[in-house]
Structure formats: structure tokens, C-alpha cells
Design a protein around this motif. Structure first.
Motif, PDB file in Angstrom:
ATOM      1  N   VAL A  44       0.872  -1.164   0.042  1.00  0.00           N
ATOM      2  CA  VAL A  44       0.128  -0.024  -0.044  1.00  0.00           C
ATOM      3  C   VAL A  44       0.931   1.318  -0.042  1.00  0.00           C
ATOM      4  O   VAL A  44       1.894   1.315   0.985  1.00  0.00           O
ATOM      5  N   VAL A  45       0.573   2.430  -0.960  1.00  0.00           N
ATOM      6  CA  VAL A  45       1.487   3.305  -1.221  1.00  0.00           C
ATOM      7  C   VAL A  45       0.598   4.651  -0.553  1.00  0.00           C
ATOM      8  O   VAL A  45      -0.495   4.676  -1.338  1.00  0.00           O
ATOM      9  N   SER A  46       0.972   5.381   0.034  1.00  0.00           N
ATOM     10  CA  SER A  46       0.114   6.694   0.634  1.00  0.00           C
ATOM     11  C   SER A  46       1.077   7.788   0.140  1.00  0.00           C
ATOM     12  O   SER A  46       2.319   7.908   0.639  1.00  0.00           O
ATOM     13  N   LEU A  47       0.860   8.714  -0.633  1.00  0.00           N
ATOM     14  CA  LEU A  47       1.371  10.049  -0.819  1.00  0.00           C
ATOM     15  C   LEU A  47       0.607  10.960  -0.803  1.00  0.00           C
ATOM     16  O   LEU A  47      -0.518  11.358  -1.196  1.00  0.00           O
ATOM     17  N   SER A  48       1.176  12.244   0.055  1.00  0.00           N
ATOM     18  CA  SER A  48       0.422  13.279   0.386  1.00  0.00           C
ATOM     19  C   SER A  48       1.241  14.405   0.254  1.00  0.00           C
ATOM     20  O   SER A  48       2.376  14.506   0.520  1.00  0.00           O
ATOM     21  N   LEU A  49       0.404  15.588   0.066  1.00  0.00           N
ATOM     22  CA  LEU A  49       1.226  16.850   0.110  1.00  0.00           C
ATOM     23  C   LEU A  49       0.517  17.660   1.433  1.00  0.00           C
ATOM     24  O   LEU A  49      -0.494  17.791   1.593  1.00  0.00           O
ATOM     25  N   THR A  50       1.499  18.103   2.065  1.00  0.00           N
ATOM     26  CA  THR A  50       1.175  18.915   3.332  1.00  0.00           C
ATOM     27  C   THR A  50       1.933  20.378   3.671  1.00  0.00           C
ATOM     28  O   THR A  50       2.949  20.410   2.679  1.00  0.00           O
ATOM     29  N   ASN A  51       1.660  20.993   4.430  1.00  0.00           N
ATOM     30  CA  ASN A  51       2.219  22.300   4.531  1.00  0.00           C
ATOM     31  C   ASN A  51       2.576  23.104   3.417  1.00  0.00           C
ATOM     32  O   ASN A  51       3.598  23.882   3.340  1.00  0.00           O
ATOM     33  N   ALA A  52       1.431  23.207   2.711  1.00  0.00           N
ATOM     34  CA  ALA A  52       1.652  23.978   1.375  1.00  0.00           C
ATOM     35  C   ALA A  52       1.292  25.451   1.653  1.00  0.00           C
ATOM     36  O   ALA A  52       0.137  25.576   2.125  1.00  0.00           O
ATOM     37  N   SER A  53       2.072  26.359   0.933  1.00  0.00           N
ATOM     38  CA  SER A  53       1.687  27.884   0.891  1.00  0.00           C
ATOM     39  C   SER A  53       2.101  28.296  -0.349  1.00  0.00           C
ATOM     40  O   SER A  53       3.138  27.812  -0.920  1.00  0.00           O
ATOM     41  N   VAL A  54       1.648  29.514  -0.634  1.00  0.00           N
ATOM     42  CA  VAL A  54       2.068  30.187  -1.756  1.00  0.00           C
ATOM     43  C   VAL A  54       2.196  31.861  -1.326  1.00  0.00           C
ATOM     44  O   VAL A  54       1.265  32.490  -0.499  1.00  0.00           O
ATOM     45  N   THR A  55       3.187  32.536  -2.044  1.00  0.00           N
ATOM     46  CA  THR A  55       3.018  33.885  -1.842  1.00  0.00           C
ATOM     47  C   THR A  55       3.020  34.363  -3.159  1.00  0.00           C
ATOM     48  O   THR A  55       3.889  34.436  -3.966  1.00  0.00           O
ATOM     49  N   LEU A  56       2.321  35.398  -3.491  1.00  0.00           N
ATOM     50  CA  LEU A  56       2.163  36.163  -4.741  1.00  0.00           C
ATOM     51  C   LEU A  56       3.280  37.160  -4.891  1.00  0.00           C
ATOM     52  O   LEU A  56       3.301  37.895  -4.006  1.00  0.00           O
ATOM     53  N   GLY A  57       3.632  37.371  -5.914  1.00  0.00           N
ATOM     54  CA  GLY A  57       4.948  38.327  -6.284  1.00  0.00           C
ATOM     55  C   GLY A  57       4.213  39.216  -7.306  1.00  0.00           C
ATOM     56  O   GLY A  57       3.388  39.122  -7.928  1.00  0.00           O
ATOM     57  N   ASN A  58       5.074  40.387  -6.961  1.00  0.00           N
ATOM     58  CA  ASN A  58       4.879  41.600  -8.036  1.00  0.00           C
ATOM     59  C   ASN A  58       5.332  40.818  -9.449  1.00  0.00           C
ATOM     60  O   ASN A  58       6.329  40.267  -9.370  1.00  0.00           O
ATOM     61  N   THR A  59       5.006  41.514 -10.608  1.00  0.00           N
ATOM     62  CA  THR A  59       5.366  41.115 -11.872  1.00  0.00           C
ATOM     63  C   THR A  59       6.769  41.669 -12.065  1.00  0.00           C
ATOM     64  O   THR A  59       7.251  43.049 -11.880  1.00  0.00           O
ATOM     65  N   ILE A  60       7.702  40.567 -12.211  1.00  0.00           N
ATOM     66  CA  ILE A  60       9.232  40.964 -12.382  1.00  0.00           C
ATOM     67  C   ILE A  60       9.247  42.179 -13.433  1.00  0.00           C
ATOM     68  O   ILE A  60      10.087  42.998 -13.452  1.00  0.00           O
ATOM     69  N   ALA A  61       8.645  41.815 -14.546  1.00  0.00           N
ATOM     70  CA  ALA A  61       8.775  42.736 -15.741  1.00  0.00           C
ATOM     71  C   ALA A  61       8.085  43.955 -15.842  1.00  0.00           C
ATOM     72  O   ALA A  61       7.701  44.731 -16.553  1.00  0.00           O
ATOM     73  N   ASN A  62       7.092  44.050 -14.627  1.00  0.00           N
ATOM     74  CA  ASN A  62       6.167  45.419 -14.447  1.00  0.00           C
ATOM     75  C   ASN A  62       5.465  45.278 -15.465  1.00  0.00           C
ATOM     76  O   ASN A  62       4.910  46.272 -15.973  1.00  0.00           O
ATOM     77  N   ASN A  63       4.725  44.075 -15.830  1.00  0.00           N
ATOM     78  CA  ASN A  63       3.767  43.872 -16.989  1.00  0.00           C
ATOM     79  C   ASN A  63       2.700  43.100 -16.345  1.00  0.00           C
ATOM     80  O   ASN A  63       2.883  41.781 -15.923  1.00  0.00           O
ATOM     81  N   PRO A  64       1.559  43.340 -16.375  1.00  0.00           N
ATOM     82  CA  PRO A  64       0.350  42.522 -15.923  1.00  0.00           C
ATOM     83  C   PRO A  64       0.047  41.184 -16.637  1.00  0.00           C
ATOM     84  O   PRO A  64      -0.542  40.312 -15.922  1.00  0.00           O
ATOM     85  N   ALA A  65       0.892  40.991 -17.823  1.00  0.00           N
ATOM     86  CA  ALA A  65       0.741  39.759 -18.093  1.00  0.00           C
ATOM     87  C   ALA A  65       1.702  38.760 -17.733  1.00  0.00           C
ATOM     88  O   ALA A  65       1.812  37.665 -18.353  1.00  0.00           O
ATOM     89  N   SER A  66       2.705  39.086 -17.028  1.00  0.00           N
ATOM     90  CA  SER A  66       3.441  38.235 -16.250  1.00  0.00           C
ATOM     91  C   SER A  66       3.074  37.787 -14.916  1.00  0.00           C
ATOM     92  O   SER A  66       2.922  38.794 -14.174  1.00  0.00           O
ATOM     93  N   ARG A  67       2.916  36.610 -14.508  1.00  0.00           N
ATOM     94  CA  ARG A  67       2.501  36.277 -13.212  1.00  0.00           C
ATOM     95  C   ARG A  67       3.471  35.343 -12.513  1.00  0.00           C
ATOM     96  O   ARG A  67       4.363  34.606 -13.357  1.00  0.00           O
ATOM     97  N   HIS A  68       3.706  35.764 -11.039  1.00  0.00           N
ATOM     98  CA  HIS A  68       4.481  35.053 -10.397  1.00  0.00           C
ATOM     99  C   HIS A  68       4.179  34.554  -8.975  1.00  0.00           C
ATOM    100  O   HIS A  68       3.351  35.538  -8.683  1.00  0.00           O
ATOM    101  N   ALA A  69       4.615  33.578  -8.413  1.00  0.00           N
ATOM    102  CA  ALA A  69       4.377  33.209  -7.128  1.00  0.00           C
ATOM    103  C   ALA A  69       5.433  32.090  -6.746  1.00  0.00           C
ATOM    104  O   ALA A  69       6.169  31.623  -7.506  1.00  0.00           O
ATOM    105  N   TRP A  70       5.612  32.350  -5.476  1.00  0.00           N
ATOM    106  CA  TRP A  70       6.632  31.594  -4.909  1.00  0.00           C
ATOM    107  C   TRP A  70       5.870  30.298  -3.793  1.00  0.00           C
ATOM    108  O   TRP A  70       5.160  30.843  -2.776  1.00  0.00           O
TER     109      TRP A  70
END
Length: 222
Positions: free
Chosen positions: A50-76
Motif C-alpha cells: 500500500v502506497v500513501s502519498l500526500s502533500l502537506t504544509n503547502a503555502s504560496v506567496t504571490l509576487g509582483n510582476t518582475i517585468a512590471n507587466n500585468p501579463a507576467s504572473r509569478h508566485a513562490w
């Protein structure tokens, strides 16, 4: 030979024989992180393992567009994948981990050209004129895969956007991968953009080979 793509990776053997693989990337300044719902997948193999695989402690930080362009999306993104194996199987390997990244609308230059010129009147005056076909193309968005680990195609070069140790194997009944500050991005996006984390483990015994994949919940890139 290890491959790196502006990041660092360390492998530490746990006391119980588990492998812990930590990936460190670029941060997003002082922006606030928000939690992301994880996921869990459980699969029973033909030999009773039996194999059990899980994702835990997940979080995201949205970043400002590096190219100062609203068409550029970034997150960490940050999170931990944990695998537990019971039964005949002992150990396994993380074969892939990363994000499915999608955009509602993609746009770009349509490749048109423009021309300028003018006409000369009988009195010697010049009247400028211009003809242009320049513009942008707009079409349905697509889903692409952005890898943290990719041991599935043998191409681990930085140019491919992949980096990894030769193997991301774990021994015994458990193992884990932790990623931190992983840059998740999408360019030329004119609509809503989102990403979904995933990971796949391979467990192999004398009787069977099994692959188990877990998906986290999608999160917005803006």
C-alpha cells in the motif's frame, strides 16, 4: 552529476532510512504567504503493498510582476510531499514533482509589420503617411508543466527548466521531498491564471511496479 538551475538541493538520510530532499529557491520579499489545501492519494498494488502519498504544509506567496507587466504572473510556493509504504515493497523513488500551470487567455505579437512614408506635393511640401498592421494575437490559454523534479525523460539540463540529483530515491517505508520558495510563473497571460501542484512516486518489487500521483488544490496566480 548534479544539475542546478539557480537553486540548491541537499539530500539528508533520515534515521529511519527515509530520504529528505530540500529545494531552496528565490523568495518574494516581505509579501504575505497564504495556505494552499494539500491532497492525498492511496493505492494498493497487486502484491498487497500500500502506497500513501500526500502533500502537506503547502503555502504560496504571490509576487509582483518582475517585468512590471500585468501579463507576467509569478508566485513562490512551499510544501512537503510525504510517502509511506507498507507490505512487501521497501523504498521507492520520486520520479516527478512540479506544477500544472494554466492561463485563461494567451496573447502575443501577431508578427505584422508597419511601413512609413510620405508624398511630395507640387509646391514641394511633404505629407507624411504611415501604414501599419502591427497588433496582438489572442487565443485560448494552455496548460503547461513546470517541473521541480523530472526523472522521467532523462533531460535534466537547466535549459529544459529541470534540475535534480541523479535519483530521488528513498529507502525503507517512508520518504519526503520539501520545496521552498519555488518560482511558479506564467508569461503572456491575458486572463485568469492558476497552478496545481503534483508529485509522482514509483514503487517497485519483484512482483509489481506501481506509480502513484497526488495533486494539490489549484491556487490563483492572479
Amino acid at each position: 552529476m548534479k544539475k542546478f538551475n539557480a537553486r540548491s538541493a541537499t539530500v539528508v538520510a533520515g534515521a529511519a532510512g527515509a530520504a529528505v530532499i530540500t529545494l531552496a529557491g528565490l523568495g518574494a520579499g516581505n509579501a504575505a504567504a497564504f495556505p494552499v489545501a494539500g491532497g492525498k492519494a492511496v493505492q494498493k498494488l497487486a502484491d498487497g503493498s500500500v502506497v500513501s502519498l500526500s502533500l502537506t504544509n503547502a503555502s504560496v506567496t504571490l509576487g509582483n510582476t518582475i517585468a512590471n507587466n500585468p501579463a507576467s504572473r509569478h508566485a513562490w510556493a512551499t510544501g512537503t510531499y510525504k510517502v509511506n509504504v507498507s507490505g512487501p515493497a521497501k523504498g521507492g523513488e520520486f520520479t516527478a514533482a512540479g506544477f500544472l500551470v494554466g492561463c485563461q487567455l494567451d496573447f502575443g505579437s501577431d508578427g505584422s509589420t508597419s511601413q512609413g512614408g510620405g508624398t511630395v506635393g507640387l509646391d514641394g511640401t511633404v505629407t507624411p503617411s504611415a501604414t501599419t498592421g502591427a497588433g496582438f494575437s489572442l487565443g485560448p490559454g494552455k496548460v503547461s508543466t513546470q517541473y521541480i523534479i523530472n526523472n522521467t525523460n532523462g533531460d535534466l539540463s537547466p535549459d529544459a527548466g529541470n534540475y535534480s540529483d541523479t535519483t530521488n530515491a528513498f529507502k525503507g517505508n517512508s520518504g519526503s521531498i520539501t520545496y521552498s520558495g519555488e518560482d511558479v510563473n506564467r508569461e503572456t497571460c491575458a486572463g485568469y491564471a492558476s497552478a496545481k501542484p503534483f508529485a509522482t512516486v514509483k514503487v517497485e518489487t519483484d512482483a509489481v511496479t506501481g506509480y502513484v500521483t497526488v495533486y494539490g488544490k489549484p491556487f490563483s496566480l492572479g
